[in-house]
Design an enzyme around this catalytic site. Structure first.
Site, PDB file in Angstrom:
ATOM      1  N   GLU A   1       0.838  -1.206   0.000  1.00 26.88           N
ATOM      2  CA  GLU A   1       0.000   0.000   0.000  1.00 26.88           C
ATOM      3  C   GLU A   1       0.869   1.249   0.000  1.00 26.88           C
ATOM      4  O   GLU A   1       0.575   2.223  -0.698  1.00 26.88           O
ATOM      5  CB  GLU A   1      -0.916  -0.002   1.223  1.00 26.88           C
ATOM      6  CG  GLU A   1      -1.771   1.242   1.394  1.00 26.88           C
ATOM      7  CD  GLU A   1      -2.891   1.350   0.369  1.00 26.88           C
ATOM      8  OE1 GLU A   1      -3.046   2.434  -0.231  1.00 26.88           O
ATOM      9  OE2 GLU A   1      -3.604   0.357   0.157  1.00 26.88           O
TER      10      GLU A   1
ATOM     11  N   HIS B   1       0.168  -9.232  -2.549  1.00 26.82           N
ATOM     12  CA  HIS B   1      -1.221  -8.840  -2.824  1.00 26.82           C
ATOM     13  C   HIS B   1      -1.471  -9.010  -4.316  1.00 26.82           C
ATOM     14  O   HIS B   1      -0.807  -8.374  -5.133  1.00 26.82           O
ATOM     15  CB  HIS B   1      -1.369  -7.379  -2.400  1.00 26.82           C
ATOM     16  CG  HIS B   1      -2.763  -6.850  -2.408  1.00 26.82           C
ATOM     17  ND1 HIS B   1      -3.318  -6.227  -3.505  1.00 26.82           N
ATOM     18  CD2 HIS B   1      -3.708  -6.816  -1.434  1.00 26.82           C
ATOM     19  CE1 HIS B   1      -4.541  -5.832  -3.208  1.00 26.82           C
ATOM     20  NE2 HIS B   1      -4.797  -6.175  -1.958  1.00 26.82           N
TER      21      HIS B   1
ATOM     22  N   HIS C   1      -9.000   2.814   4.714  1.00 27.47           N
ATOM     23  CA  HIS C   1      -8.416   4.048   4.204  1.00 27.47           C
ATOM     24  C   HIS C   1      -8.855   5.219   5.082  1.00 27.47           C
ATOM     25  O   HIS C   1      -9.875   5.158   5.766  1.00 27.47           O
ATOM     26  CB  HIS C   1      -8.799   4.255   2.742  1.00 27.47           C
ATOM     27  CG  HIS C   1      -7.887   3.516   1.812  1.00 27.47           C
ATOM     28  ND1 HIS C   1      -6.819   4.115   1.183  1.00 27.47           N
ATOM     29  CD2 HIS C   1      -7.845   2.206   1.462  1.00 27.47           C
ATOM     30  CE1 HIS C   1      -6.178   3.206   0.467  1.00 27.47           C
ATOM     31  NE2 HIS C   1      -6.780   2.035   0.614  1.00 27.47           N
TER      32      HIS C   1
ATOM     33  N   HIS D   1      -1.066  22.255  33.589  1.00 24.78           N
ATOM     34  CA  HIS D   1      -0.721  20.924  33.098  1.00 24.78           C
ATOM     35  C   HIS D   1       0.669  20.523  33.579  1.00 24.78           C
ATOM     36  O   HIS D   1       0.884  19.396  34.019  1.00 24.78           O
ATOM     37  CB  HIS D   1      -0.737  20.891  31.566  1.00 24.78           C
ATOM     38  CG  HIS D   1      -2.106  20.885  30.978  1.00 24.78           C
ATOM     39  ND1 HIS D   1      -2.377  20.314  29.750  1.00 24.78           N
ATOM     40  CD2 HIS D   1      -3.273  21.366  31.431  1.00 24.78           C
ATOM     41  CE1 HIS D   1      -3.673  20.452  29.476  1.00 24.78           C
ATOM     42  NE2 HIS D   1      -4.222  21.101  30.478  1.00 24.78           N
TER      43      HIS D   1
ATOM     44  N   THR E   1     -12.195   0.793   0.908  1.00 26.27           N
ATOM     45  CA  THR E   1     -11.291   1.245  -0.144  1.00 26.27           C
ATOM     46  C   THR E   1     -11.306   2.752  -0.344  1.00 26.27           C
ATOM     47  O   THR E   1     -10.291   3.344  -0.726  1.00 26.27           O
ATOM     48  CB  THR E   1     -11.627   0.526  -1.459  1.00 26.27           C
ATOM     49  OG1 THR E   1     -11.608  -0.888  -1.208  1.00 26.27           O
ATOM     50  CG2 THR E   1     -10.647   0.864  -2.558  1.00 26.27           C
TER      51      THR E   1
ATOM     52  N   ASP F   1      -2.498 -12.610  -0.714  1.00 27.88           N
ATOM     53  CA  ASP F   1      -3.698 -11.837  -0.395  1.00 27.88           C
ATOM     54  C   ASP F   1      -4.424 -11.567  -1.704  1.00 27.88           C
ATOM     55  O   ASP F   1      -3.988 -10.730  -2.506  1.00 27.88           O
ATOM     56  CB  ASP F   1      -3.320 -10.517   0.296  1.00 27.88           C
ATOM     57  CG  ASP F   1      -2.826 -10.731   1.712  1.00 27.88           C
ATOM     58  OD1 ASP F   1      -3.053 -11.819   2.261  1.00 27.88           O
ATOM     59  OD2 ASP F   1      -2.210  -9.805   2.277  1.00 27.88           O
TER      60      ASP F   1
END
Length: 437
Positions: free
Chosen positions: A49, A108, A231, A326, A202, A128
């Protein structure tokens, strides 16, 4: 006397109180019996990806470096670009498959016999397989109906299994696909022994509630593992991944810094941060969290981006505290304003003090770090007020603050500290002191 005793008892209780809960309060009291929050696997897809990211180009050497770095973290799988994409992609699959990494190597591929045969020859551990099932993709991409898709899926999966490899079958654009179509094809591939079925958001359109409902429904009709790919077009990737695991998903796809097509997918660091908050011990024991920064720097450099200032865990501001109230609480007990322990990720906390929002407790802490032992609480308060005045002109650097504190300390030893502060009107005076010191 009784009031004094009460004060002493309260102080003792305060000292003995549990600083951090043993069990995470952010988990439901009665967890969903289908939940895999404490039992999930990561399929790291930076090398598949991530290659679809706009700036990405990884040569073989860089892919191997990234693969080894991810393996050091302990991700369960590495997913690589299809060997059908190019000759170099095919060679890269072979090279990474031969490294002997602990992570399983996947590639993939399209739901096509030619792709499957080519991938098997590279020596990967599993395939995949993916095909689009939404009306958009069936009409405007491959043009096939569901009967064809189902038959082709059975053919390809059966062949991969006959070769002794692990296989996942995923629909593409799952959340815009017809539910009946999805469940029908998932049941068909589950019946022939697929290792995992995959759900892919997707286009990044799903929300956590939709994810939970779809995964929970799927969990009730298949016995195999469930992988999810989200995504981040609408900012829900991490939340969707978490919801999927709550509903019974077993595997989540990630990439380093979330890089991928368009706005990318679930970021590895962000997912680990979320899961750490849910089950710290599981995540710490399974993954080497101190290696996240290393791989992010490698990938950021390779794709020519900087790690965002607000990046999960490793961003410049991730463990920076500024507001005075803080800072006081953080210095007393970091859990007051931190859900993540920076040291568990190989990071450090930073309390910013050279600004108009600073508080005297933070300045006092810096005095202690500099070992200016002659300065007391009243001194810290006086210097803090001067810092605030100067910071209304411009913020002071840490070097500026240190210079101010050291010179004030010296002035106090000489008995002229009050006049010393009165004579400072601008931040530039402090900077000049530091330059001439």
């Amino acid at each position: 006397m009784s009031q004094q005793n009460g004060t002493v008892n309260n102080q003792a209780k305060d000292q003995n109180r549990t600083r951090e809960p043993i069990v995470s309060p952010y988990m439901p009291k009665y967890p969903d019996p289908m939940s895999n929050i404490s039992n999930f696997k990561i399929i790291e897809s930076t090398l598949r990806e991530g290659e679809q990211f706009a700036n990405a180009f990884f040569d073989t050497e860089k892919k191997i470096e990234i693969a080894k770095s991810l393996d050091e973290i302990g991700v369960d799988y590495l997913e690589l670009t299809s060997p059908a994409a190019s000759e170099q992609s095919r060679n890269d699959c072979k090279a990474i498959s031969s490294l002997g990494l602990k992570a399983k190597i996947l590639t993939h591929v399209r739901c096509h016999m030619d792709d499957a045969k080519l991938a098997i020859d590279t020596g990967v551990d599993g395939l995949d397989v993916v095909i689009g099932t939404s009306s958009y993709l069936r009409e405007f991409s491959h043009g096939k109906d569901m009967e064809y898709i189902t038959n082709k899926a059975i053919e390809v999966i059966s062949y991969i299994k006959s070769q002794g490899l692990e296989v996942r079958f995923s629909t593409e654009d799952s959340f815009r696909s017809d539910l009946v179509d999805l469940l029908s094809i998932y049941k068909a591939v589950d019946k022939i022994g697929v290792n995992r079925v995959g759900i892919a958001d997707t286009v990044g359109c799903a929300n956590p509630r939709q994810v939970y409902e779809l995964v929970r429904t799927l969990r009730s009709v298949v016995s195999c593992d469930i992988e999810c790919h989200f995504h981040n077009d609408t900012g829900c990737a991490i939340a969707n991944a978490y919801a999927a695991l709550e509903a019974g998903a077993t595997h989540i796809d990630t990439s380093v810094l979330g890089i991928g097509e368009r706005n990318g997918i679930t970021p590895l660091g962000g997912l680990l941060a979320r899961m750490y908050a849910a089950d710290k011990e599981f995540v710490k024991n399974k993954y080497n969290l101190t290696k996240i920064r290393d791989v992010e720097n490698i990938v950021a450099d390779a794709v020519e981006v900087t790690v965002p200032f607000n990046n999960y865990i490793t961003g410049y501001c991730a463990f920076t505290h500024k507001a005075g109230i803080h800072a006081k609480a953080i210095l007393n007990n970091p859990s007051t304003y931190e859900i993540l322990k920076p040291e568990d990720f190989g990071m450090s906390r930073y309390v910013s003090i050279g600004h108009r929002l600073t508080g005297w407790n933070a300045v006092k802490n810096r005095i202690e770090q500099l070992q200016l032992t002659d300065l007391k609480d009243e001194d810290a308060k006086v210097v803090t007020q001067k810092i605030k005045e100067l910071a209304d002109v411009r913020p002071l650097s840490l070097d500026d603050v240190d210079t101010l504190l050291r010179h004030y300390h010296n002035a106090k030893n000489e008995g002229v500290h009050t006049h010393f502060l009165d004579n400072i009107d601008t931040p530039d005076q402090i900077t000049q002191m530091g330059a001439t010191a």
